[in-house]
Design a protein around this motif. Structure first.
Motif, PDB file in Angstrom:
ATOM      1  N   ILE A   1       0.844  -1.195   0.000  1.00 52.41           N
ATOM      2  CA  ILE A   1       0.000   0.000   0.000  1.00 52.41           C
ATOM      3  C   ILE A   1       0.882   1.248   0.000  1.00 52.41           C
ATOM      4  CG2 ILE A   1      -0.182   0.332   2.523  1.00 52.41           C
ATOM      5  CD1 ILE A   1      -3.227   0.840   2.060  1.00 52.41           C
ATOM      6  N   ILE A   2       0.369   2.345  -0.514  1.00 49.76           N
ATOM      7  CA  ILE A   2       1.054   3.628  -0.374  1.00 49.76           C
ATOM      8  C   ILE A   2       0.765   4.095   1.047  1.00 49.76           C
ATOM      9  CG2 ILE A   2       1.189   6.023  -1.164  1.00 49.76           C
ATOM     10  CD1 ILE A   2       0.078   4.942  -3.912  1.00 49.76           C
ATOM     11  N   SER A   3       1.775   4.093   1.903  1.00 46.23           N
ATOM     12  CA  SER A   3       1.570   4.438   3.315  1.00 46.23           C
ATOM     13  C   SER A   3       1.015   5.848   3.440  1.00 46.23           C
ATOM     14  CB  SER A   3       2.876   4.305   4.086  1.00 46.23           C
ATOM     15  OG  SER A   3       3.277   2.943   4.136  1.00 46.23           O
ATOM     16  N   HIS A   4       0.166   6.038   4.461  1.00 41.99           N
ATOM     17  CA  HIS A   4      -0.564   7.300   4.561  1.00 41.99           C
ATOM     18  C   HIS A   4      -1.185   7.515   5.939  1.00 41.99           C
ATOM     19  CE1 HIS A   4      -3.527   4.204   3.495  1.00 41.99           C
ATOM     20  NE2 HIS A   4      -4.371   4.908   4.239  1.00 41.99           N
ATOM     21  N   VAL A   5      -1.533   8.759   6.204  1.00 45.50           N
ATOM     22  CA  VAL A   5      -2.374   9.122   7.348  1.00 45.50           C
ATOM     23  C   VAL A   5      -3.788   9.260   6.798  1.00 45.50           C
ATOM     24  CG1 VAL A   5      -2.855  10.862   9.116  1.00 45.50           C
ATOM     25  CG2 VAL A   5      -0.492  10.428   8.418  1.00 45.50           C
ATOM     26  N   HIS A   6      -4.736   8.569   7.401  1.00 50.74           N
ATOM     27  CA  HIS A   6      -6.136   8.716   6.991  1.00 50.74           C
ATOM     28  C   HIS A   6      -6.725   9.869   7.793  1.00 50.74           C
ATOM     29  CE1 HIS A   6     -10.259   7.530   5.886  1.00 50.74           C
ATOM     30  NE2 HIS A   6     -10.547   7.891   7.119  1.00 50.74           N
ATOM     31  N   ILE A   7      -7.377  10.803   7.099  1.00 50.45           N
ATOM     32  CA  ILE A   7      -8.010  11.948   7.756  1.00 50.45           C
ATOM     33  C   ILE A   7      -9.466  12.002   7.346  1.00 50.45           C
ATOM     34  CG2 ILE A   7      -8.044  14.464   7.965  1.00 50.45           C
ATOM     35  CD1 ILE A   7      -5.040  14.415   7.361  1.00 50.45           C
ATOM     36  N   GLN A   8     -10.343  12.063   8.338  1.00 49.33           N
ATOM     37  CA  GLN A   8     -11.763  12.220   8.024  1.00 49.33           C
ATOM     38  C   GLN A   8     -12.390  13.235   8.957  1.00 49.33           C
ATOM     39  OE1 GLN A   8     -13.108   8.112   8.554  1.00 49.33           O
ATOM     40  NE2 GLN A   8     -14.309   8.740  10.322  1.00 49.33           N
ATOM     41  N   ASN A   9     -13.280  14.038   8.398  1.00 45.51           N
ATOM     42  CA  ASN A   9     -14.037  14.976   9.217  1.00 45.51           C
ATOM     43  C   ASN A   9     -14.988  14.194  10.103  1.00 45.51           C
ATOM     44  OD1 ASN A   9     -12.957  17.412   8.267  1.00 45.51           O
ATOM     45  ND2 ASN A   9     -14.366  17.498   6.551  1.00 45.51           N
ATOM     46  N   CYS A  10     -15.234  14.679  11.295  1.00 42.53           N
ATOM     47  CA  CYS A  10     -16.146  14.011  12.226  1.00 42.53           C
ATOM     48  C   CYS A  10     -17.555  13.887  11.643  1.00 42.53           C
ATOM     49  CB  CYS A  10     -16.177  14.743  13.567  1.00 42.53           C
ATOM     50  SG  CYS A  10     -14.597  14.658  14.437  1.00 42.53           S
ATOM     51  N   ASP A  11     -17.952  14.860  10.819  1.00 46.51           N
ATOM     52  CA  ASP A  11     -19.282  14.801  10.195  1.00 46.51           C
ATOM     53  C   ASP A  11     -19.259  14.081   8.836  1.00 46.51           C
ATOM     54  OD1 ASP A  11     -18.132  16.643   8.471  1.00 46.51           O
ATOM     55  OD2 ASP A  11     -19.505  18.276   8.970  1.00 46.51           O
ATOM     56  N   LEU A  12     -18.132  13.491   8.486  1.00 49.03           N
ATOM     57  CA  LEU A  12     -17.922  12.703   7.275  1.00 49.03           C
ATOM     58  C   LEU A  12     -18.025  13.496   5.969  1.00 49.03           C
ATOM     59  CD1 LEU A  12     -19.671   9.345   8.262  1.00 49.03           C
ATOM     60  CD2 LEU A  12     -17.284   9.992   8.508  1.00 49.03           C
ATOM     61  N   THR A  13     -17.942  14.827   6.043  1.00 48.94           N
ATOM     62  CA  THR A  13     -17.868  15.630   4.823  1.00 48.94           C
ATOM     63  C   THR A  13     -16.434  15.584   4.293  1.00 48.94           C
ATOM     64  OG1 THR A  13     -17.438  17.643   6.113  1.00 48.94           O
ATOM     65  CG2 THR A  13     -19.750  17.184   5.502  1.00 48.94           C
TER      66      THR A  13
END
Length: 153
Positions: A135-147
């Motif tokens: 996999i291409i290593s990464h930090v996953h970032i998601q908004n709390c409201d999933l936008t």
């Protein structure tokens, strides 16, 4: 009267631009916040297909073991685990402040609560290659409201 309307409109634009400020660089091994492309494990953009669901975050490219930085000034609210299975990358944090609430996964944080400043080290990327070989290593970032968090990167 027309001069006051123009001044008010300009003021609103300036305030809106200030609150929509770009986040800081996320990863020490990358010069900018680059979204992961596609590999054998999927694609890293917002709403990309993931099996029978949509990816509700973005994956910011980062090498295993790299320092991870706070994207904005605020607080680490709590631990946030993406899987709940205690594998090698099942860790992260929820951050809030500056008008944002996000979860950042696949990091070993230096703490699970407390104040942070934009650009401050908050952790280290966990060994993604141990769980997802190739996999291409990464930090996953998601908004709390999933936008979509992409515009802030």
């Amino acid at each position: 009267m027309a001069m006051h309307r123009v001044t008010a409109v300009i003021l609103v634009i300036v305030i809106s631009s200030a609150t929509a400020a770009q986040w800081a660089r996320i990863c020490s091994s990358q010069p900018s916040n680059k979204i992961r492309g596609c590999d054998s494990h999927g694609c890293g953009g917002y709403n990309n297909p993931r099996g029978g669901r949509k990816h509700k975050g973005v994956d910011v490219v980062c090498e295993d073991g790299s320092e991870v930085y706070a994207p904005f000034t605020g607080n680490i609210e709590k631990r946030a685990r993406p899987y709940g299975n205690n594998n090698a990358i099942d860790n992260g944090v929820q951050l809030s402040g500056s008008g944002f609430c996000i979860k950042m996964f696949y990091i070993r944080p230096i703490k699970y609560s407390g104040p942070i400043r934009k650009g401050e080290k908050i952790g280290v990327l966990l060994p993604m290659q141990k769980v997802y070989r190739g996999i291409i290593s990464h930090v996953h970032i998601q908004n709390c409201d999933l936008t979509d968090p992409t515009p802030n990167l």
